[in-house]
Design a protein around this motif. Sequence first.
Motif, PDB file in Angstrom:
ATOM      1  N   HIS A  71       0.948  -1.288   0.113  1.00  0.00           N
ATOM      2  CA  HIS A  71      -0.064  -0.031  -0.165  1.00  0.00           C
ATOM      3  C   HIS A  71       0.951   1.300   0.031  1.00  0.00           C
ATOM      4  CE1 HIS A  71      -3.582   2.555   0.865  1.00  0.00           C
ATOM      5  NE2 HIS A  71      -2.923   3.092   1.819  1.00  0.00           N
ATOM      6  N   SER A  72       1.974   1.227   0.874  1.00  0.00           N
ATOM      7  CA  SER A  72       2.814   2.580   0.899  1.00  0.00           C
ATOM      8  C   SER A  72       3.522   2.570  -0.515  1.00  0.00           C
ATOM      9  CB  SER A  72       3.894   2.306   1.939  1.00  0.00           C
ATOM     10  OG  SER A  72       3.457   2.250   3.239  1.00  0.00           O
ATOM     11  N   LEU A  73       4.011   1.614  -1.229  1.00  0.00           N
ATOM     12  CA  LEU A  73       4.664   1.737  -2.426  1.00  0.00           C
ATOM     13  C   LEU A  73       3.659   2.290  -3.289  1.00  0.00           C
ATOM     14  CD1 LEU A  73       7.363   1.275  -3.832  1.00  0.00           C
ATOM     15  CD2 LEU A  73       6.576  -1.062  -4.446  1.00  0.00           C
ATOM     16  N   ASP A  74       2.393   1.925  -3.432  1.00  0.00           N
ATOM     17  CA  ASP A  74       1.482   2.171  -4.338  1.00  0.00           C
ATOM     18  C   ASP A  74       1.275   3.662  -3.964  1.00  0.00           C
ATOM     19  OD1 ASP A  74       1.181  -0.017  -5.570  1.00  0.00           O
ATOM     20  OD2 ASP A  74      -0.612  -0.559  -4.458  1.00  0.00           O
ATOM     21  N   ALA A  75       1.012   4.327  -2.840  1.00  0.00           N
ATOM     22  CA  ALA A  75       0.828   5.621  -2.648  1.00  0.00           C
ATOM     23  C   ALA A  75       1.947   6.539  -2.724  1.00  0.00           C
ATOM     24  CB  ALA A  75       0.424   5.658  -1.189  1.00  0.00           C
ATOM     25  N   PHE A  76       3.270   5.994  -2.767  1.00  0.00           N
ATOM     26  CA  PHE A  76       4.423   6.664  -2.920  1.00  0.00           C
ATOM     27  C   PHE A  76       4.321   6.926  -4.458  1.00  0.00           C
ATOM     28  CE2 PHE A  76       8.575   6.878  -4.761  1.00  0.00           C
ATOM     29  CZ  PHE A  76       9.342   7.740  -3.874  1.00  0.00           C
ATOM     30  N   PHE A  77       4.161   6.215  -5.488  1.00  0.00           N
ATOM     31  CA  PHE A  77       4.148   6.512  -6.811  1.00  0.00           C
ATOM     32  C   PHE A  77       2.824   7.391  -7.099  1.00  0.00           C
ATOM     33  CE2 PHE A  77       7.268   3.203  -6.924  1.00  0.00           C
ATOM     34  CZ  PHE A  77       8.223   3.848  -7.633  1.00  0.00           C
ATOM     35  N   ASP A  78       1.864   7.383  -6.282  1.00  0.00           N
ATOM     36  CA  ASP A  78       0.960   8.517  -6.791  1.00  0.00           C
ATOM     37  C   ASP A  78       1.226   9.776  -6.698  1.00  0.00           C
ATOM     38  OD1 ASP A  78      -1.149   6.283  -7.132  1.00  0.00           O
ATOM     39  OD2 ASP A  78      -2.064   6.404  -5.316  1.00  0.00           O
ATOM     40  N   PHE A  79       2.450  10.196  -5.804  1.00  0.00           N
ATOM     41  CA  PHE A  79       3.036  11.407  -5.464  1.00  0.00           C
ATOM     42  C   PHE A  79       3.598  11.864  -7.057  1.00  0.00           C
ATOM     43  CE2 PHE A  79       3.082  10.657  -0.907  1.00  0.00           C
ATOM     44  CZ  PHE A  79       2.249  11.496  -0.712  1.00  0.00           C
ATOM     45  N   TYR A  80       3.651  10.995  -7.788  1.00  0.00           N
ATOM     46  CA  TYR A  80       4.449  11.132  -9.216  1.00  0.00           C
ATOM     47  C   TYR A  80       3.911  10.668 -10.234  1.00  0.00           C
ATOM     48  CZ  TYR A  80       8.528  12.033  -5.965  1.00  0.00           C
ATOM     49  OH  TYR A  80       9.061  12.413  -4.756  1.00  0.00           O
ATOM     50  N   PRO A  81       2.371  11.217 -10.490  1.00  0.00           N
ATOM     51  CA  PRO A  81       1.827  10.645 -11.688  1.00  0.00           C
ATOM     52  C   PRO A  81       2.335  10.792 -12.863  1.00  0.00           C
ATOM     53  CG  PRO A  81       1.015  12.708 -10.818  1.00  0.00           C
ATOM     54  CD  PRO A  81       2.085  12.407  -9.896  1.00  0.00           C
TER      55      PRO A  81
END
Length: 66
Positions: A54-64
């Motif tokens: 979940h954290s990894l997915d959320a991290f990449f959401d910061f860089y669309p």
Amino acid sequence: MADLVLVYGMRLLPADEIESVQAAPIALKNGNEAQVTMHILEGSRESIEAQLRHSLDAFFDFYPEL
């Protein structure tokens, strides 16, 4: 876009042995410094794995744009 580097580290320790966690320094080639925020995930193996995904997915959401 330039090639990217994902900087991370992991270590499993008994939860009751952690006193503090601090940011990890990074020295850049241009002489500047950056820091990596350290995160703590607690629970069973399954819980930690789920939180990490979940954290990894959320991290990449910061860089669309990636």
